[in-house]
Motif scaffolding. Structure first.
Motif, PDB file in Angstrom:
ATOM      1  N   HIS A   1      -3.611   6.933   6.996  1.00  0.00           N
ATOM      2  CA  HIS A   1      -4.873   6.558   6.345  1.00  0.00           C
ATOM      3  C   HIS A   1      -4.783   5.146   5.762  1.00  0.00           C
ATOM      4  O   HIS A   1      -5.727   4.352   5.894  1.00  0.00           O
ATOM      5  CB  HIS A   1      -5.202   7.568   5.253  1.00  0.00           C
ATOM      6  CG  HIS A   1      -6.432   7.226   4.462  1.00  0.00           C
ATOM      7  ND1 HIS A   1      -7.679   7.062   5.039  1.00  0.00           N
ATOM      8  CD2 HIS A   1      -6.603   6.999   3.124  1.00  0.00           C
ATOM      9  CE1 HIS A   1      -8.562   6.761   4.111  1.00  0.00           C
ATOM     10  NE2 HIS A   1      -7.939   6.713   2.941  1.00  0.00           N
ATOM     11  N   GLN A   2      -3.666   4.824   5.143  1.00  0.00           N
ATOM     12  CA  GLN A   2      -3.479   3.484   4.586  1.00  0.00           C
ATOM     13  C   GLN A   2      -3.469   2.423   5.688  1.00  0.00           C
ATOM     14  O   GLN A   2      -3.965   1.301   5.493  1.00  0.00           O
ATOM     15  CB  GLN A   2      -2.183   3.421   3.772  1.00  0.00           C
ATOM     16  CG  GLN A   2      -2.204   4.233   2.489  1.00  0.00           C
ATOM     17  CD  GLN A   2      -3.301   3.795   1.542  1.00  0.00           C
ATOM     18  OE1 GLN A   2      -3.552   2.603   1.366  1.00  0.00           O
ATOM     19  NE2 GLN A   2      -3.981   4.765   0.930  1.00  0.00           N
TER      20      GLN A   2
ATOM     21  N   SER B   1      -9.385  -1.816   8.549  1.00  0.00           N
ATOM     22  CA  SER B   1     -10.799  -2.003   8.203  1.00  0.00           C
ATOM     23  C   SER B   1     -11.028  -3.225   7.319  1.00  0.00           C
ATOM     24  O   SER B   1     -12.170  -3.616   7.070  1.00  0.00           O
ATOM     25  CB  SER B   1     -11.331  -0.752   7.488  1.00  0.00           C
ATOM     26  OG  SER B   1     -10.775  -0.640   6.183  1.00  0.00           O
TER      27      SER B   1
ATOM     28  N   GLU C   1      -5.223   2.640   8.424  1.00  0.00           N
ATOM     29  CA  GLU C   1      -6.621   2.476   8.793  1.00  0.00           C
ATOM     30  C   GLU C   1      -7.372   1.630   7.768  1.00  0.00           C
ATOM     31  O   GLU C   1      -8.277   0.864   8.119  1.00  0.00           O
ATOM     32  CB  GLU C   1      -7.294   3.843   8.938  1.00  0.00           C
ATOM     33  CG  GLU C   1      -6.797   4.657  10.126  1.00  0.00           C
ATOM     34  CD  GLU C   1      -6.960   3.913  11.435  1.00  0.00           C
ATOM     35  OE1 GLU C   1      -8.041   3.317  11.652  1.00  0.00           O
ATOM     36  OE2 GLU C   1      -6.013   3.926  12.246  1.00  0.00           O
ATOM     37  N   ILE C   2      -7.014   1.766   6.496  1.00  0.00           N
ATOM     38  CA  ILE C   2      -7.638   0.952   5.452  1.00  0.00           C
ATOM     39  C   ILE C   2      -7.379  -0.536   5.707  1.00  0.00           C
ATOM     40  O   ILE C   2      -8.285  -1.377   5.592  1.00  0.00           O
ATOM     41  CB  ILE C   2      -7.114   1.366   4.062  1.00  0.00           C
ATOM     42  CG1 ILE C   2      -7.723   2.718   3.659  1.00  0.00           C
ATOM     43  CG2 ILE C   2      -7.439   0.307   3.015  1.00  0.00           C
ATOM     44  CD1 ILE C   2      -7.189   3.264   2.354  1.00  0.00           C
ATOM     45  N   ILE C   3      -6.145  -0.864   6.074  1.00  0.00           N
ATOM     46  CA  ILE C   3      -5.831  -2.271   6.358  1.00  0.00           C
ATOM     47  C   ILE C   3      -6.572  -2.731   7.608  1.00  0.00           C
ATOM     48  O   ILE C   3      -7.102  -3.849   7.662  1.00  0.00           O
ATOM     49  CB  ILE C   3      -4.312  -2.457   6.506  1.00  0.00           C
ATOM     50  CG1 ILE C   3      -3.629  -2.215   5.163  1.00  0.00           C
ATOM     51  CG2 ILE C   3      -3.986  -3.856   7.021  1.00  0.00           C
ATOM     52  CD1 ILE C   3      -2.130  -2.383   5.181  1.00  0.00           C
TER      53      ILE C   3
ATOM     54  N   GLU D   1      -1.474  10.393   4.852  1.00  0.00           N
ATOM     55  CA  GLU D   1      -1.847   9.302   3.955  1.00  0.00           C
ATOM     56  C   GLU D   1      -1.309   7.967   4.440  1.00  0.00           C
ATOM     57  O   GLU D   1      -1.965   6.927   4.303  1.00  0.00           O
ATOM     58  CB  GLU D   1      -1.356   9.593   2.537  1.00  0.00           C
ATOM     59  CG  GLU D   1      -1.870   8.610   1.493  1.00  0.00           C
ATOM     60  CD  GLU D   1      -3.397   8.532   1.465  1.00  0.00           C
ATOM     61  OE1 GLU D   1      -3.936   7.424   1.270  1.00  0.00           O
ATOM     62  OE2 GLU D   1      -4.062   9.588   1.647  1.00  0.00           O
TER      63      GLU D   1
ATOM     64  N   ASP E   1     -10.122  -3.395   4.129  1.00  0.00           N
ATOM     65  CA  ASP E   1     -10.400  -2.978   2.753  1.00  0.00           C
ATOM     66  C   ASP E   1      -9.172  -3.203   1.865  1.00  0.00           C
ATOM     67  O   ASP E   1      -8.564  -2.258   1.359  1.00  0.00           O
ATOM     68  CB  ASP E   1     -10.821  -1.508   2.730  1.00  0.00           C
ATOM     69  CG  ASP E   1     -11.286  -1.076   1.344  1.00  0.00           C
ATOM     70  OD1 ASP E   1     -11.553  -1.958   0.503  1.00  0.00           O
ATOM     71  OD2 ASP E   1     -11.357   0.152   1.101  1.00  0.00           O
ATOM     72  N   PHE E   2      -8.785  -4.462   1.741  1.00  0.00           N
ATOM     73  CA  PHE E   2      -7.701  -4.825   0.831  1.00  0.00           C
ATOM     74  C   PHE E   2      -7.993  -6.219   0.283  1.00  0.00           C
ATOM     75  O   PHE E   2      -8.736  -6.999   0.879  1.00  0.00           O
ATOM     76  CB  PHE E   2      -6.334  -4.781   1.524  1.00  0.00           C
ATOM     77  CG  PHE E   2      -6.221  -5.669   2.746  1.00  0.00           C
ATOM     78  CD1 PHE E   2      -5.677  -6.935   2.661  1.00  0.00           C
ATOM     79  CD2 PHE E   2      -6.657  -5.215   3.994  1.00  0.00           C
ATOM     80  CE1 PHE E   2      -5.568  -7.746   3.769  1.00  0.00           C
ATOM     81  CE2 PHE E   2      -6.545  -6.021   5.114  1.00  0.00           C
ATOM     82  CZ  PHE E   2      -6.013  -7.288   5.010  1.00  0.00           C
TER      83      PHE E   2
ATOM     84  N   ARG F   1       0.818  -1.209   0.000  1.00  0.00           N
ATOM     85  CA  ARG F   1       0.000   0.000   0.000  1.00  0.00           C
ATOM     86  C   ARG F   1       0.857   1.265   0.000  1.00  0.00           C
ATOM     87  O   ARG F   1       0.545   2.236  -0.698  1.00  0.00           O
ATOM     88  CB  ARG F   1      -0.921   0.010   1.224  1.00  0.00           C
ATOM     89  CG  ARG F   1      -1.878  -1.156   1.344  1.00  0.00           C
ATOM     90  CD  ARG F   1      -2.960  -1.158   0.293  1.00  0.00           C
ATOM     91  NE  ARG F   1      -3.749   0.074   0.300  1.00  0.00           N
ATOM     92  CZ  ARG F   1      -4.824   0.258  -0.458  1.00  0.00           C
ATOM     93  NH1 ARG F   1      -5.221  -0.696  -1.289  1.00  0.00           N
ATOM     94  NH2 ARG F   1      -5.510   1.389  -0.414  1.00  0.00           N
TER      95      ARG F   1
END
Length: 420
Positions: A333-334, A340, A336-338, A330, A342-343, A287
């Protein structure tokens, strides 16, 4: 490949990694001492000092002649950290007997023992001449670190992150500590190494050198080793985020984010954190590389490195000054994406393939295998192929749990001087 572990006495073990693929045999003697800030510098000098001479070979010229007689066998050392232990490594790489049709392996193994147990002593202390030389060489290494601004920023971030414990000290010791060392200090460190460390003797090759285990078992049996053992690693618990800004003669700013984790990897099998760090900021599929660097062009480089034996992760990037805040936001943010989930499964697969390729490549080199086992004194006989199999079992929920365990602790910025 077969791995055999034998107990040679209190706090001493022998590990034979049998591998018939190499024309050389790697022998290493690894000492693990509890990290003590005031004692790091003296101990870190030992692997370089003791592999340069001994009582029988009083200078490097004499030692080099002996190595040439062993078909240019390579002897050396290194100092590093594993968990909350200082790792002192002494090694010898020598051609196998069947390659040269002569018995050199046993002689090389005895030579390595000679260097460790029978150093050059004057008036009860290690040679002042050799101590002065190694102090000078180590000081030059420390001073030269500032020339590599990426490594310098990482070291400064670690020193700030762990400023209240020994891990915050450079693995060589700090410059002033090195310059103030006396021959007596280094002699005390040598005696402490023999008495108080956990010892792992490793051999990677076709066969064990004859009498090697017996030689080391007898040598350590003569030493009072009642305090020998591996120090358990202690995680750092983040209380608040610390931000440090410094300036230097750089054109490109350096940003390092330090994250702590309350879980220490003591057995080498906490594989979910290995996979998480890789897909977060490892290869080109990660990411941080694919999004923060490539898609958003916020960094010149951006990578994540997890030190699982101490429970922390560093993310370092080279960035234009005006993009520092954007890059930091960012990166978080990345993360937090993991967290959640969302990958994609394709990202997990890409990471697993890359990690497995890297792990299995380690079996193509005796030196790499030796380093693998030496850096995992807690993990017993587990090899690269064993970890590769464990990686295949990691799923999305494991990675999410690993990501959720990290907390931002330190933000370090090295800025161009004109930005001061």
């Amino acid at each position: 490949m077969m791995t055999t572990i034998k107990n040679l006495g209190r706090g001493v073990e022998s590990v034979f990694i049998e591998n018939n693929r190499f024309n050389t045999t790697m022998i290493s003697v690894n000492f693990y001492l509890p990290l003590v800030r005031e004692k790091i510098a003296a101990a870190a000098l030992l692997p370089y000092l003791l592999t340069s001479c001994s009582a029988e070979y009083p200078d490097f010229s004499a030692l080099n002649l002996k190595l040439l007689s062993l078909y240019s066998a390579d002897i050396g050392g290194s100092a590093d950290r594993v968990g909350d232990n200082q790792w002192l490594r002494f090694y010898c790489n020598v051609l196998n007997d069947d390659v040269v049709d002569e018995q050199v392996l046993d002689t090389a193994a005895l030579l390595l023992a000679e260097l460790i147990f029978n150093p050059l002593i004057f008036d009860g202390q290690l040679s002042p001449r050799d101590v002065a030389r190694e102090k000078r060489l180590t000081a030059e290494k420390i001073k030269s670190l500032v020339n590599d601004k990426r490594s310098y920023a990482i070291n400064r971030a670690i020193s700030e992150m762990f400023r209240d414990e020994a891990w915050g000290t450079m693995k060589t010791g700090e410059l002033d500590d090195v310059l103030n060392l006396t021959p007596g200090d280094v002699t005390d460190a040598w005696e402490r190494m023999l008495k108080e460390s956990f010892v792992r003797i490793q051999v990677v090759g076709k066969k064990m050198p004859a009498g090697l285990n017996e030689r080391f078992a007898a040598a350590f049996a003569e030493i009072d080793r009642s305090a020998a053992g591996i120090a358990p690693a202690r995680p750092k618990i983040t209380q608040k985020v610390n931000e440090i800004k410094e300036t230097a003669a750089v054109n490109q700013a350096k940003l390092v984010l330090g994250f702590t984790c309350p879980e220490i990897d003591r057995d080498g099998e906490n594989i979910s954190k290995l996979v998480f760090a890789d897909l977060f900021g490892g290869g080109p599929y990660s990411r941080l590389f694919s999004v923060v660097r490539e898609q958003m062009s916020l960094c010149y480089y951006c990578a994540a490195r997890a030190t699982r034996s101490k429970g922390f992760m560093l993310i370092d990037c080279g960035v234009d000054t005006e993009n520092i805040k954007k890059a930091q936001d960012e990166i978080l943010h990345q993360l937090e994406i993991i967290k959640s989930g969302d990958f994609s499964d394709e990202l997990i697969k890409a990471s697993a393939i890359s990690l497995n390729d890297s792990l299995l490549t380690a079996e193509d080199s005796a030196a790499a295998l030796d380093t693998w086992y030496g850096s995992r004194p807690y993990a017993g006989a587990a090899g690269p192929a064993d970890v590769a199999e464990l990686i295949k079992k990691i799923n999305k929920s494991d990675i999410i749990s690993a990501a959720e365990s990290y907390r931002l602790d330190t933000v370090y910025m090295l800025l161009p001087e004109e930005e001061k």
